[in-house]
Every structure is written in structure tokens, then in C-alpha cells.
Design an enzyme around this catalytic site. Structure first.
Site, PDB file in Angstrom:
ATOM      1  N   ASP A 297       0.831  -1.212   0.000  1.00  0.00           N
ATOM      2  CA  ASP A 297       0.000   0.000   0.000  1.00  0.00           C
ATOM      3  C   ASP A 297       0.864   1.259   0.000  1.00  0.00           C
ATOM      4  O   ASP A 297       1.836   1.362   0.755  1.00  0.00           O
ATOM      5  CB  ASP A 297      -0.885   0.037   1.244  1.00  0.00           C
ATOM      6  CG  ASP A 297      -1.768  -1.186   1.404  1.00  0.00           C
ATOM      7  OD1 ASP A 297      -1.317  -2.296   1.078  1.00  0.00           O
ATOM      8  OD2 ASP A 297      -2.897  -1.028   1.888  1.00  0.00           O
ATOM      9  N   HIS A 299      -1.102   4.469  -0.486  1.00  0.00           N
ATOM     10  CA  HIS A 299      -2.140   5.317   0.120  1.00  0.00           C
ATOM     11  C   HIS A 299      -1.856   6.817  -0.002  1.00  0.00           C
ATOM     12  O   HIS A 299      -1.906   7.566   0.977  1.00  0.00           O
ATOM     13  CB  HIS A 299      -2.340   4.949   1.586  1.00  0.00           C
ATOM     14  CG  HIS A 299      -3.332   3.833   1.786  1.00  0.00           C
ATOM     15  ND1 HIS A 299      -4.630   3.898   1.342  1.00  0.00           N
ATOM     16  CD2 HIS A 299      -3.201   2.611   2.361  1.00  0.00           C
ATOM     17  CE1 HIS A 299      -5.261   2.786   1.653  1.00  0.00           C
ATOM     18  NE2 HIS A 299      -4.415   1.976   2.267  1.00  0.00           N
ATOM     19  N   ASP A 326      -4.174  -0.378  -3.319  1.00  0.00           N
ATOM     20  CA  ASP A 326      -4.320   0.746  -2.380  1.00  0.00           C
ATOM     21  C   ASP A 326      -3.296   1.832  -2.681  1.00  0.00           C
ATOM     22  O   ASP A 326      -2.520   2.256  -1.815  1.00  0.00           O
ATOM     23  CB  ASP A 326      -4.222   0.266  -0.932  1.00  0.00           C
ATOM     24  CG  ASP A 326      -5.530  -0.349  -0.435  1.00  0.00           C
ATOM     25  OD1 ASP A 326      -6.403  -0.645  -1.283  1.00  0.00           O
ATOM     26  OD2 ASP A 326      -5.695  -0.541   0.780  1.00  0.00           O
ATOM     27  N   ASP A 329      -6.299   7.187  -1.533  1.00  0.00           N
ATOM     28  CA  ASP A 329      -7.089   7.387  -0.301  1.00  0.00           C
ATOM     29  C   ASP A 329      -6.199   7.606   0.921  1.00  0.00           C
ATOM     30  O   ASP A 329      -5.069   7.136   0.984  1.00  0.00           O
ATOM     31  CB  ASP A 329      -8.037   6.220  -0.032  1.00  0.00           C
ATOM     32  CG  ASP A 329      -9.313   6.294  -0.847  1.00  0.00           C
ATOM     33  OD1 ASP A 329      -9.654   7.386  -1.325  1.00  0.00           O
ATOM     34  OD2 ASP A 329      -9.978   5.251  -1.022  1.00  0.00           O
ATOM     35  N   ARG A 330      -6.769   8.343   1.861  1.00  0.00           N
ATOM     36  CA  ARG A 330      -6.144   8.718   3.136  1.00  0.00           C
ATOM     37  C   ARG A 330      -5.032   9.739   2.927  1.00  0.00           C
ATOM     38  O   ARG A 330      -5.129  10.851   3.395  1.00  0.00           O
ATOM     39  CB  ARG A 330      -5.666   7.493   3.916  1.00  0.00           C
ATOM     40  CG  ARG A 330      -6.819   6.594   4.390  1.00  0.00           C
ATOM     41  CD  ARG A 330      -6.384   5.661   5.500  1.00  0.00           C
ATOM     42  NE  ARG A 330      -7.496   4.852   5.982  1.00  0.00           N
ATOM     43  CZ  ARG A 330      -8.327   5.172   6.963  1.00  0.00           C
ATOM     44  NH1 ARG A 330      -8.176   6.328   7.574  1.00  0.00           N
ATOM     45  NH2 ARG A 330      -9.294   4.366   7.335  1.00  0.00           N
ATOM     46  N   ASN A 358      -8.585  -2.929  -2.167  1.00  0.00           N
ATOM     47  CA  ASN A 358      -9.951  -2.619  -1.764  1.00  0.00           C
ATOM     48  C   ASN A 358     -10.261  -1.128  -1.846  1.00  0.00           C
ATOM     49  O   ASN A 358     -11.428  -0.728  -1.926  1.00  0.00           O
ATOM     50  CB  ASN A 358     -10.234  -3.134  -0.350  1.00  0.00           C
ATOM     51  CG  ASN A 358      -9.356  -2.507   0.702  1.00  0.00           C
ATOM     52  OD1 ASN A 358      -8.135  -2.627   0.649  1.00  0.00           O
ATOM     53  ND2 ASN A 358      -9.955  -1.837   1.678  1.00  0.00           N
ATOM     54  N   HIS A 359      -9.217  -0.289  -1.863  1.00  0.00           N
ATOM     55  CA  HIS A 359      -9.457   1.155  -1.968  1.00  0.00           C
ATOM     56  C   HIS A 359      -9.546   1.650  -3.411  1.00  0.00           C
ATOM     57  O   HIS A 359      -9.792   2.837  -3.625  1.00  0.00           O
ATOM     58  CB  HIS A 359      -8.386   1.937  -1.210  1.00  0.00           C
ATOM     59  CG  HIS A 359      -8.709   2.099   0.243  1.00  0.00           C
ATOM     60  ND1 HIS A 359      -9.371   3.194   0.756  1.00  0.00           N
ATOM     61  CD2 HIS A 359      -8.498   1.281   1.294  1.00  0.00           C
ATOM     62  CE1 HIS A 359      -9.538   3.049   2.050  1.00  0.00           C
ATOM     63  NE2 HIS A 359      -9.004   1.889   2.408  1.00  0.00           N
ATOM     64  N   HIS A 407      -3.697  -8.403  -3.095  1.00  0.00           N
ATOM     65  CA  HIS A 407      -3.790  -7.315  -2.117  1.00  0.00           C
ATOM     66  C   HIS A 407      -4.233  -7.817  -0.743  1.00  0.00           C
ATOM     67  O   HIS A 407      -3.600  -7.519   0.275  1.00  0.00           O
ATOM     68  CB  HIS A 407      -4.752  -6.235  -2.588  1.00  0.00           C
ATOM     69  CG  HIS A 407      -4.870  -5.108  -1.605  1.00  0.00           C
ATOM     70  ND1 HIS A 407      -3.868  -4.190  -1.420  1.00  0.00           N
ATOM     71  CD2 HIS A 407      -5.838  -4.789  -0.699  1.00  0.00           C
ATOM     72  CE1 HIS A 407      -4.219  -3.342  -0.467  1.00  0.00           C
ATOM     73  NE2 HIS A 407      -5.400  -3.680  -0.014  1.00  0.00           N
ATOM     74  N   ARG A 455     -12.375  -6.801   9.924  1.00  0.00           N
ATOM     75  CA  ARG A 455     -12.775  -5.599   9.179  1.00  0.00           C
ATOM     76  C   ARG A 455     -14.276  -5.547   8.918  1.00  0.00           C
ATOM     77  O   ARG A 455     -14.798  -4.502   8.523  1.00  0.00           O
ATOM     78  CB  ARG A 455     -12.059  -5.552   7.827  1.00  0.00           C
ATOM     79  CG  ARG A 455     -10.554  -5.510   7.915  1.00  0.00           C
ATOM     80  CD  ARG A 455      -9.948  -5.621   6.524  1.00  0.00           C
ATOM     81  NE  ARG A 455      -8.500  -5.763   6.571  1.00  0.00           N
ATOM     82  CZ  ARG A 455      -7.633  -4.755   6.547  1.00  0.00           C
ATOM     83  NH1 ARG A 455      -8.091  -3.515   6.482  1.00  0.00           N
ATOM     84  NH2 ARG A 455      -6.345  -4.959   6.583  1.00  0.00           N
ATOM     85  N   HIS A 482      -2.310  -4.701   2.436  1.00  0.00           N
ATOM     86  CA  HIS A 482      -3.617  -4.499   3.088  1.00  0.00           C
ATOM     87  C   HIS A 482      -3.565  -4.168   4.577  1.00  0.00           C
ATOM     88  O   HIS A 482      -4.555  -3.685   5.116  1.00  0.00           O
ATOM     89  CB  HIS A 482      -4.449  -5.771   2.873  1.00  0.00           C
ATOM     90  CG  HIS A 482      -5.914  -5.647   3.117  1.00  0.00           C
ATOM     91  ND1 HIS A 482      -6.658  -4.542   2.779  1.00  0.00           N
ATOM     92  CD2 HIS A 482      -6.802  -6.547   3.656  1.00  0.00           C
ATOM     93  CE1 HIS A 482      -7.922  -4.748   3.084  1.00  0.00           C
ATOM     94  NE2 HIS A 482      -8.040  -5.955   3.626  1.00  0.00           N
TER      95      HIS A 482
END
Length: 553
Positions: A297, A299, A326, A329-330, A358-359, A407, A455, A482
């Protein structure tokens, strides 16, 4: 039977553990805090505060399923404990379950009618739910949808569908959301709903009429997309993305300058064409004597991505990478990250491989910042375009027939073969169950067998599941991402599974290292390289995130 003295001692010790857990939480040591809250719960399981506090720590680690379970237990112990509803509502919100979150915040408001913070969060949640309902009401059936890419030619622009194209749906939803924001304030939720519904119907008729006339008038007419003379940023000459262009673009990004839309379109659309042609499971061959790098990730941490290239070199045919989902995001430089990865893909397709995380989905991007960032830095059209391109990303890779890279993780059923993954129809938003969901969301667990996901999506799987999957598919190793790890990586399941995470000091608060893995052919033994975070401009993580979610960050 425990004596009164023992119970008193247990209660006292539980409070001490809670205080230690609170200190660990303040120091961003969330896993340690969870362990300490757990010890407190073992001594006194009827204290709702311990469960709610542990729920909060789970939320910080993005373990929203566990957070919901703990918060629910707190509510069962004390139905009037407002923080139980508050923590559960926040976890539901983080999962995009706005309707469930709304119920909990309504209960918080009922228990704390004079709390201005509760009132504010309830109103924001009501707006989010109303916007969701409008989006559902005007959504177009899948069979009737046309790709936004069909309307875009990066060589041209004008009053027809092009760089200024905004879909009817997007326009309507935006207008409806703005209308609702006003109506809720002045009329209350129920009255606002009725008025807004009537207004939306009229608005849709106007927009549809306008769009039809606009299409007929302009379908055969386009204007050249001119790059303004004052634009001094990176330029693509013709259709070929070169290393010189990528280097100039990276320099511009470092100085917080945007890429011109014309070139952003070109990079994204060219990447889309390449990704669409790939299978859902991609086989990678690393020749003998060559190496290959896998990153986890990122991110949106663009400056840490640049540091990876400083440490390990730019992607090239002789220095290939796989980025394992990923990307966005964030972090608040997600657009810079994704355009960088896409540009390298355009420059040399065999230099970089990209997997879906997943993002890379609408639901996550809407909540965690990428959608807002793209809208701010580029346009609404790019929001839709990126959503389409993310659906083209492969779901998994196999390196030299031995290393399975995904992922999230493995599956809720035995007997899944690589051929099953190859045949997944991935050109959609991730479903809430099934192989595709589990590839993107699942996590390893220390105990054998399978368990519920911490999760709330996917599942947890043990070393026996990993061993059986590898044996049945003649593989040696699972590499996945992840999950944030203190050292940037973790080796689990008797050495048969490695988690790699490449976003150091995640969200500017976790204090973790980042890592990447280099494999050397032919033995393909993993060599893990760790690194620390580097400085970045003063733009906070989640700067473009959903307004309601930022309240809890």
C-alpha cells in the site's frame, strides 16, 4: 466462587490496565492498547467503557468489524451508554454503511439532546444518507451505462462531451445534495425530503432535455484542446510517454503543481486500454539473473513513493515493479501517486504491474479522500474516469509460477485454483462476498482454520489454509499487503506468507516503517528492504475526505 475481596482486587487491577491502555492509545500504540483493554475485560467484562474503548482502538487499526462487535457489547451492558452507539456509528460510517450509522447517531442524540457535537454529527450523517438515497434513486441500470471514456478524446474538447463533460447523474446528485443541505437546516429532515424529491424530478427533466439538445448540436463538432501558452508543466509530444516527461511531471508534483488535464487524460486513457487487455490473474516472468520488486500500500503518500524510487531506482524494463493495490485514499497526494504509476505504465508496460486493492473502488474513494481530491485538482469527469479504470485493474499476479501476489488474501472455500481467479469478471465495483471480495479484503490470522473478518468484510484465514492453497496450486509463497505493520512487513504462516506495506508513518500518526520486497531469479527468495517516512508539504492526510469522516479523524 470468587470472594468479594477477589472481585474488588480484579476491579482495581482492571482500572489500572485501562489507564495503561489509554496511555498506549495516546501514543498511537493501538495494538498494545487493544491487548491491555482485553486484559481489563478479562478481569471485569461488565464494564461498558472497556468495550467501547477497545472498539475505538480497533477503529484506528481499520478493524471495523471488531469495533462494531465491541461497541455492540458495550450497548448490551449499558443501553444508555452513549459512547457505545457513538463508537459503533463511527465504525459503520468508516465502512460506508451510512444508514446503520444514522440509527446509532440518532440514539446518541436521544441520549445527549443538548450535546452540540452529537447534533452536528447527526446532521452530517443525515445529509450523507439523503445523498445516498438520491444516488440510488437516479442510478442508471448497468445494461444502459456507457463508459465515460467513450465521450473523451484527449486531443479534443469543446461544448460537446469532452474535458468539460459532466454526467446528468453527477449534476443531479450534486444539485440535490446542495438542496438537501439547505432544506434540512430550515425545514427538518422529513419536510426536506418531500420538497427535495419534487424538485429533483423537475431538475432531472430539465437536465435530460438539455443533455439531449447538447448532444445533437455537438456530436459531430469538436474543438482542439489547447494547452495554454502560460502552462510551463510537463508535456507529452504526440502519443508517446517518455522518461523525460515522467521526470518533469515528478518535479512539478514535488512542487505541488498539477499536470494539465490534456496530458492527464492521455495518461489515464492509455493506461485504461492496457489494463483492459489483461487477464484477472497476470503471470509475470523474471529471467534468470534478473530481479523484481513488490511494493505494498502507498495510500497517497507521494513523497514516500519518490523515496522508494530513490532507494530502488525508477521502474524500467531492467528494474520492474509490482504495486499491490491501495495506491490512493487517506494520503492527500493520491492523484500524484496514481498519475505517476500510470505514467510509468504508459512509458514501459513491462516496467510496472498494478493490482487492485480494496481502496480502488467508488465506495472507498467517496469516503477516504480520492474522489474529493480528484474533483479539487482536476474535474468531476476524472472522478468517473478513474472509477472505470480501477475496475480494469487485475486482481492478482503470479511471479515465475511460484509467488502468488494479491492485495488482501485467500478464500472462504477450499479448492480455489489459479484458473478460477483467471476467469473472474473483474470489470465491476467489488462485491460484498465471493472470490473477488476475498482477494481484496481478507487477512491472515494466527490460529488455524477460518474466522470472521476483523474488518467486517472478507474473512480471516490460518496457516493451514495458506499451506493447502499453495500445495494445490504448486506455489511456494503468498505475498499480500492491506495491513499496516510496525516494521513495514511481517512474515507469518510458517514463512509461507509475507505482508508488505509501503506507506511509512501511515496517516502521519502510526510511526511504522515502510517496506518493499526484492526477488532474485531463479531462486526467488524474498529480500525485504525497510525504510522510514520522509517529510512532505503541510497538507494533512484525509484533507479531501468525506466531511463527516474527518470529524472522527
Amino acid at each position: 466462587m470468587p470472594t468479594m475481596e477477589t472481585e474488588k482486587s480484579n476491579t482495581s487491577r482492571a482500572e489500572e490496565l485501562k489507564q495503561l491502555a489509554n496511555e498506549a492509545f495516546k501514543g498511537h500504540k493501538y495494538s498494545q492498547a487493544i491487548d491491555l483493554y482485553t486484559q481489563a475485560i478479562e478481569l471485569n467484562s461488565e464494564n461498558a467503557v472497556y468495550w467501547a474503548n477497545r472498539a475505538f482502538a480497533h477503529t484506528k487499526l481499520e478493524e471495523y468489524g471488531s469495533a462494531i462487535q465491541d461497541a455492540t457489547k458495550a450497548i448490551e451492558i449499558d443501553s444508555k451508554y452513549s459512547k457505545g452507539y457513538y463508537r459503533r456509528g463511527a465504525a459503520y460510517l468508516a465502512m460506508g454503511k451510512f444508514k446503520d450509522a444514522l440509527k446509532d447517531f440518532q440514539q446518541v442524540k436521544k441520549l445527549c439532546p443538548n450535546d452540540p457535537d452529537a447534533t452536528k454529527k447527526l446532521k452530517e450523517c443525515e445529509k450523507a444518507v439523503m445523498k445516498l438515497k438520491f444516488e440510488e434513486a437516479i442510478s442508471v441500470p448497468e445494461s444502459q451505462r456507457r463508459s465515460v471514456a467513450d465521450f473523451i478524446d484527449y486531443h479534443t474538447v469543446g461544448s460537446g462531451p469532452g474535458s468539460s463533460y459532466v454526467s446528468t447523474k453527477v449534476t443531479a446528485v450534486s444539485a440535490a445534495a446542495a438542496l438537501m443541505a439547505v432544506l434540512v437546516v430550515y425545514m427538518g429532515t422529513k419536510a426536506a425530503t418531500a420538497v427535495a424529491a419534487a424538485a429533483l424530478a423537475a431538475l432531472m427533466m430539465v437536465l435530460l432535455t438539455f443533455r439531449w439538445a447538447r448532444y445533437n448540436d455537438t456530436k459531430n463538432r469538436t474543438l482542439e484542446l489547447e494547452v495554454e501558452p502560460q502552462y510551463t508543466g510537463a508535456r507529452i509530444e504526440g502519443d508517446v510517454v517518455t522518461l523525460d516527461f515522467v521526470k518533469k511531471m515528478l518535479d512539478d508534483f514535488k512542487n505541488q503543481k498539477n499536470l494539465h488535464k490534456r496530458y492527464a487524460y492521455q495518461v489515464v486513457l492509455q493506461t485504461r486500454e492496457m489494463l483492459r487487455a489483461l487477464p484477472s490473474l497476470v503471470d509475470i516472468v523474471v529471467p534468470e539473473g534478473k530481479h523484481f520488486t513488490v511494493c505494498g500500500d502507498v495510500h497517497g503518500q507521494f513523497y514516500d513513493l519518490l523515496n522508494i524510487f530513490e532507494l530502488n531506482g525508477f521502474p524500467s524494463e531492467d528494474n520492474p515493479y509490482l504495486f499491490n493495490g491501495d495506491f490512493v485514499d487517506r494520503g492527500s497526494f493520491s492523484l500524484e501517486v496514481i498519475l505517476t504509476l500510470f505514467a510509468f505504465k504508459c512509458m514501459c508496460p513491462s516496467a510496472i504491474y498494478l493490482a487492485r486493492g480494496n481502496h480502488e473502488s467508488k465506495s472507498m474513494n467517496k469516503i477516504y479522500g480520492f474522489e474529493g481530491e480528484v474533483r479539487s485538482k482536476l474535474s468531476e469527469t476524472f472522478v468517473e474516469l478513474f472509477a472505470e479504470v480501477f475496475c480494469c485493474l487485475p486482481l492478482a499476479h503470479v511471479i515465475n509460477g511460484k509467488v502468488f501476489v494479491v492485495h488482501g488474501g485467500l478464500f472462504s472455500v477450499d479448492g480455489v485454483k489459479l484458473s478460477d481467479i483467471r476467469t473472474i469478471d473483474r470489470f465491476c465495483e467489488p462485491p460484498e462476498e465471493g472470490l473477488m471480495c476475498e482477494l481484496l479484503w481478507s487477512d491472515p490470522q494466527p490460529q488455524p482454520g477460518r474466522g470472521p473478518s476483523k474488518r467486517g468484510v472478507g474473512l480471516s484465514f490460518g496457516a493451514d489454509i495458506t499451506k493447502r492453497f499453495l500445495q494445490e496450486n504448486n506455489l511456494d509463497l503468498v505475498v499480500r499487503s492491506h495491513e499496516v505493520k510496525d516494521e513495514g512487513y511481517e512474515i507469518e504462516h510458517d514463512g509461507k506468507l509475507i505482508t508488505v506495506f509501503s506507506a511509512p508513518n501511515y496517516c502521519d500518526q502510526m510511526g511504522n516503517k515502510g517496506a518493499f520486497i526484492r526477488f532474485e531469479a531463479p531462486d526467488m527468495k524474498p529480500n525485504v528492504v525497510t525504510f522510514s517516512a520522509v517529510p512532505h508539504p503541510d497538507v494533512k492526510p484525509m484533507a479531501y475526505a468525506n466531511n463527516f469522516l474527518r470529524m472522527f479523524s
